[in-house]
Design a protein around this motif. Structure first.
Motif, mmCIF file in Angstrom:
data_model
loop_
_atom_site.group_PDB
_atom_site.id
_atom_site.type_symbol
_atom_site.label_atom_id
_atom_site.label_comp_id
_atom_site.label_asym_id
_atom_site.label_seq_id
_atom_site.Cartn_x
_atom_site.Cartn_y
_atom_site.Cartn_z
ATOM 1 N N HIS A 32 -29.358 23.570 -9.535
ATOM 2 C CA HIS A 32 -30.181 22.474 -9.014
ATOM 3 C C HIS A 32 -31.553 22.964 -8.564
ATOM 4 C CE1 HIS A 32 -26.940 19.586 -9.185
ATOM 5 N NE2 HIS A 32 -26.133 20.487 -8.647
ATOM 6 N N GLY A 33 -31.865 24.211 -8.861
ATOM 7 C CA GLY A 33 -33.130 24.808 -8.431
ATOM 8 C C GLY A 33 -34.372 24.009 -8.809
ATOM 9 N N GLU B 278 -34.809 20.819 -9.517
ATOM 10 C CA GLU B 278 -34.892 19.555 -8.779
ATOM 11 C C GLU B 278 -35.201 19.811 -7.303
ATOM 12 O OE1 GLU B 278 -31.816 20.155 -10.439
ATOM 13 O OE2 GLU B 278 -32.333 19.092 -12.279
ATOM 14 N N ASN B 279 -34.578 20.848 -6.745
ATOM 15 C CA ASN B 279 -34.785 21.148 -5.331
ATOM 16 C C ASN B 279 -36.223 21.554 -5.041
ATOM 17 O OD1 ASN B 279 -32.103 20.593 -4.848
ATOM 18 N ND2 ASN B 279 -31.463 22.725 -4.864
ATOM 19 N N CYS C 13 -38.505 18.591 -5.252
ATOM 20 C CA CYS C 13 -38.380 17.757 -4.043
ATOM 21 C C CYS C 13 -39.152 18.363 -2.881
ATOM 22 C CB CYS C 13 -36.917 17.581 -3.654
ATOM 23 S SG CYS C 13 -36.021 16.452 -4.732
ATOM 24 N N LEU C 14 -39.054 19.670 -2.710
ATOM 25 C CA LEU C 14 -39.788 20.327 -1.628
ATOM 26 C C LEU C 14 -41.295 20.206 -1.823
ATOM 27 C CD1 LEU C 14 -37.630 23.538 -1.156
ATOM 28 C CD2 LEU C 14 -37.907 21.654 0.471
#
Length: 110
Positions: free
Chosen positions: A50-51, A53-54, A57-58
């Motif tokens: 999920h890197g 997407e994460n 998001c950040l």
């Protein structure tokens, strides 16, 4: 006068709808440009789990936070904060000193 090409037939989209599609598209592109320009998102090598997407998001969270808190551009604010890690904590009001400044500001307004 301006002309444009579209795959829509006159029955499926009139001129106003085509203009809306175009504006919506460029709204997304301008946001992507902000992320790519400031964080080189297109060159990011994070690819597992999920890197991706994460981290996106950040980055979006950071851009939104900067836009809501700063009078400067996102790029200018990132540049200022990148020079000194301590500034990041002050900017986010996570240090005792930054909270004192806010409290002083609030007491002067009353």
């Amino acid at each position: 006068m301006a002309y444009g090409l579209t795959s829509h037939s006159p029955m499926s989209a009139n001129a106003e709808q085509v203009l809306k599609f175009n504006r919506d598209h460029w709204g997304v592109e301008s946001h992507h440009y902000l992320l790519d320009w400031n964080w080189n998102e297109d060159r990011c090598r994070i690819s597992k789990g999920h890197g991706p997407e994460n981290i996106t998001c950040l980055r979006r969270f950071a851009a939104g936070l900067i836009k809501s808190m700063s009078k400067d551009s996102v790029a200018a604010t990132i540049e200022k904060l990148a020079r000194n890690v301590r500034r990041v904590f002050d900017y986010l009001r996570m240090t005792e000193n930054s909270r004192k400044v806010i409290l002083q500001h609030q007491s002067q307004e009353v």
